[in-house]
Design a protein around this motif. Sequence first.
Motif, PDB file in Angstrom:
ATOM      1  N   HIS A 126       0.803  -1.326   0.029  1.00 56.18           N
ATOM      2  CA  HIS A 126       0.286  -0.070   0.175  1.00 56.18           C
ATOM      3  C   HIS A 126       0.870   1.431  -0.139  1.00 56.18           C
ATOM      4  CE1 HIS A 126       0.452  -1.074   4.311  1.00 56.18           C
ATOM      5  NE2 HIS A 126       0.387   0.123   4.556  1.00 56.18           N
ATOM      6  N   LEU A 127       1.890   1.485   0.706  1.00 54.97           N
ATOM      7  CA  LEU A 127       2.811   2.561   0.633  1.00 54.97           C
ATOM      8  C   LEU A 127       3.424   2.689  -0.502  1.00 54.97           C
ATOM      9  CD1 LEU A 127       4.580   2.353   4.234  1.00 54.97           C
ATOM     10  CD2 LEU A 127       3.040   4.190   3.321  1.00 54.97           C
ATOM     11  N   GLY A 144       3.124   5.901  -2.979  1.00 54.76           N
ATOM     12  CA  GLY A 144       4.046   6.600  -3.885  1.00 54.76           C
ATOM     13  C   GLY A 144       3.949   6.776  -5.303  1.00 54.76           C
ATOM     14  N   TYR A 145       3.486   5.656  -5.654  1.00 58.46           N
ATOM     15  CA  TYR A 145       3.132   5.628  -7.193  1.00 58.46           C
ATOM     16  C   TYR A 145       2.133   6.736  -7.638  1.00 58.46           C
ATOM     17  CZ  TYR A 145       0.404   4.487 -11.292  1.00 58.46           C
ATOM     18  OH  TYR A 145      -0.167   4.288 -12.671  1.00 58.46           O
ATOM     19  N   GLN A 146       0.979   7.138  -6.622  1.00 61.02           N
ATOM     20  CA  GLN A 146       0.312   8.047  -6.998  1.00 61.02           C
ATOM     21  C   GLN A 146       1.147   9.369  -7.071  1.00 61.02           C
ATOM     22  OE1 GLN A 146      -2.760   7.715  -8.038  1.00 61.02           O
ATOM     23  NE2 GLN A 146      -2.957   5.714  -7.373  1.00 61.02           N
ATOM     24  N   ALA A 165       4.778  12.811   1.600  1.00 63.76           N
ATOM     25  CA  ALA A 165       3.665  12.220   1.633  1.00 63.76           C
ATOM     26  C   ALA A 165       3.300  10.809   1.883  1.00 63.76           C
ATOM     27  CB  ALA A 165       3.599  12.237  -0.171  1.00 63.76           C
ATOM     28  N   LEU A 166       4.268  10.094   1.985  1.00 61.31           N
ATOM     29  CA  LEU A 166       4.034   8.765   2.606  1.00 61.31           C
ATOM     30  C   LEU A 166       3.816   8.667   4.178  1.00 61.31           C
ATOM     31  CD1 LEU A 166       6.434   6.247   0.533  1.00 61.31           C
ATOM     32  CD2 LEU A 166       4.310   7.128   0.304  1.00 61.31           C
TER      33      LEU A 166
END
Length: 216
Positions: A87-88, A92-94, A143-144
């Motif tokens: 999920h993290l 990060g992909y987003q 962000a994470l």
Amino acid sequence: MTLKIKVYSDYVCPFCYIAEVPLEEAVKGKDVEIEWMPFELRPYPNPTLRPEDEYLPSVWNQSVYPMAAQYSLQMVLPKVSPQPYTHLAFEGYQYAKEHGKGNAYTHRMFKAFFQEERDIGKIDVLTSLAGELGLNEQEFRQALETRKYREIHRKALEHAVQEAQITAVPTMVIGETILQGVRSKASLEKVIEEELAKKPKLLDFAEGMACGIDGC
């Protein structure tokens, strides 16, 4: 009009990494756009797999290694145990996608896990990989840590399950065609060409022009 290809995958799925090879070959020189879509095979708190158990070595020896060799892809069963939640990495992909590097980020995740055996469930590792792609490490880490993209990722998973009805990865949606599993370059090219042929074409303006009672 550009043909859209959506690839649903999880970063800990070896077949998703393998599927990237023929897909990249099949789209060369074609008017297509690939978008990688998140799908968690074992979302938290479901237990993830352990490489020391019998299941993973068996699957890798029987299926993954032979198929990887077929596509000349060097990869190993990562020793990371238990396998990381993703999920993290997807959050990060987003961030990467928002900054125009979504596909490059996806490739880097696959390479980091299946070639370098790095734990892509850890923020430090993910931040370092993001930096390699030229992304702002401080912003990415923040962000994470603040889970800035948690809701966006949740909606992406909701879309995959409820709207796209994804049940396994990799699953490719090429135009109106849905393909599940690793597919050869030839079979992908055939589908892509068929879907591109469906695109509306502009008619020759010199043909069929006419005027009616209200004008031309």
